[in-house]
Design a protein around this motif. Structure first.
Motif, mmCIF file in Angstrom:
data_model
loop_
_atom_site.group_PDB
_atom_site.id
_atom_site.type_symbol
_atom_site.label_atom_id
_atom_site.label_comp_id
_atom_site.label_asym_id
_atom_site.label_seq_id
_atom_site.Cartn_x
_atom_site.Cartn_y
_atom_site.Cartn_z
ATOM 1 N N GLU A 5 0.655 -1.268 0.036
ATOM 2 C CA GLU A 5 0.101 -0.107 0.030
ATOM 3 C C GLU A 5 0.888 1.225 0.115
ATOM 4 N N PRO A 7 0.852 4.936 1.107
ATOM 5 C CA PRO A 7 0.086 6.086 2.052
ATOM 6 C C PRO A 7 0.446 7.438 1.572
ATOM 7 N N TYR A 18 -5.207 11.134 3.821
ATOM 8 C CA TYR A 18 -4.465 10.084 3.395
ATOM 9 C C TYR A 18 -5.451 9.350 2.332
ATOM 10 N N TYR A 20 -4.592 5.646 -0.131
ATOM 11 C CA TYR A 20 -3.842 4.467 0.053
ATOM 12 C C TYR A 20 -4.148 3.583 -1.428
ATOM 13 N N SER A 22 -2.821 1.125 -4.356
ATOM 14 C CA SER A 22 -2.025 -0.139 -4.042
ATOM 15 C C SER A 22 -1.102 -0.313 -5.330
ATOM 16 N N TYR A 219 -7.111 -4.291 1.080
ATOM 17 C CA TYR A 219 -6.720 -2.776 0.977
ATOM 18 C C TYR A 219 -7.548 -1.981 0.626
ATOM 19 N N GLY A 224 -6.845 2.571 4.692
ATOM 20 C CA GLY A 224 -5.650 1.849 4.544
ATOM 21 C C GLY A 224 -5.857 0.135 4.718
#
Length: 228
Positions: A5, A7, A18, A20, A22, A219, A224
């Motif tokens: 992931e 961030p 944030y 996330y 992948s 995910y 997150g």
């Protein structure tokens, strides 16, 4: 094969936020899932470099759905890495390529008509954000059940948030990349922004569908990674 992931920290309305995206690593080739807001290319590239990978090895970008925080930097990626193979669902590809006006823009324009005055400014700004998104053609259109990435990844149709939304299931890793079919809140999987879902009932069904995969790792683009 592994999933990392990324961030991505950014500021919005004076608050730290944030997302996330992948990164899938398979045979030294990289696949990015979703591209953040507009002008997030460098933020994402830096995070890829932090993980000791290089953008020159980026082979695919998979887009889970048409929303400005997921496709915002897609055009920049294609401009800077023209060899990239862009993958999206059959339905979403029509919005991403500009073939059809996006559902999200139609929804935003309809909501503006009944919006209270104090929210009107945000509504107009959001519509402009959507109109400013640059269209990109899709190289590979996928549907529910399709196997991609050397047959290691199964496309899961998860409509509700948008009608062509997809999630990605990796049986060998017991992992799911959820997009906005699920977000992580208080260590649980829940629906993303029910008020913006195009069909809440379908979003509920899609959430159940990915929970029923009984993966160990989810995910989530918002919140997150959740490990069960």
């Amino acid at each position: 094969m592994k999933i990392i992931e990324l961030p991505i920290e950014f500021e919005s309305n004076g608050q730290k936020n944030y997302i996330y995206p992948s990164l899938i690593i398979l045979n030294n080739e990289l696949t990015l899932v979703d591209t953040g807001y507009t002008n997030f290319f460098t933020l994402i590239e830096n995070e890829i470099l932090k993980n000791r990978h290089e953008i020159k090895n980026l082979k695919n970008i998979i887009i889970t759905h048409y929303d400005d925080d997921h496709i915002g930097s897609l055009y920049d990626f294609k401009e800077r890495c023209p060899w990239i193979n862009i993958i999206a669902s059959e339905i979403e590809s029509k919005y991403i390529s500009g073939e059809i006006k996006s559902e999200r823009l139609v929804q935003a324009e309809e909501m503006l008509e009944n919006m209270p005055n104090e929210e009107m400014e945000f509504g107009k700004w959001f519509i402009q954000q959507l109109k400013n998104l640059k269209h990109v053609s899709i190289d590979e259109k996928v549907n529910d059940g399709d196997m991609i990435l050397d047959n290691k990844c199964k496309v899961i149709s998860t409509p509700g948030h948008t009608s062509g939304h997809i999630s990605l299931y990796f049986p060998s890793l017991k992992s799911v990349i959820t997009g906005d079919a699920a977000v992580k809140e208080n260590d649980e999987l829940v629906i993303a922004n029910p008020q913006f879902c195009l069909n809440v009932e379908k979003a509920e069904q899609s959430l159940t569908k990915i929970k029923n995969l009984k993966a160990e790792n989810y995910y989530c683009y918002h919140g997150g990674k959740l490990t069960l």
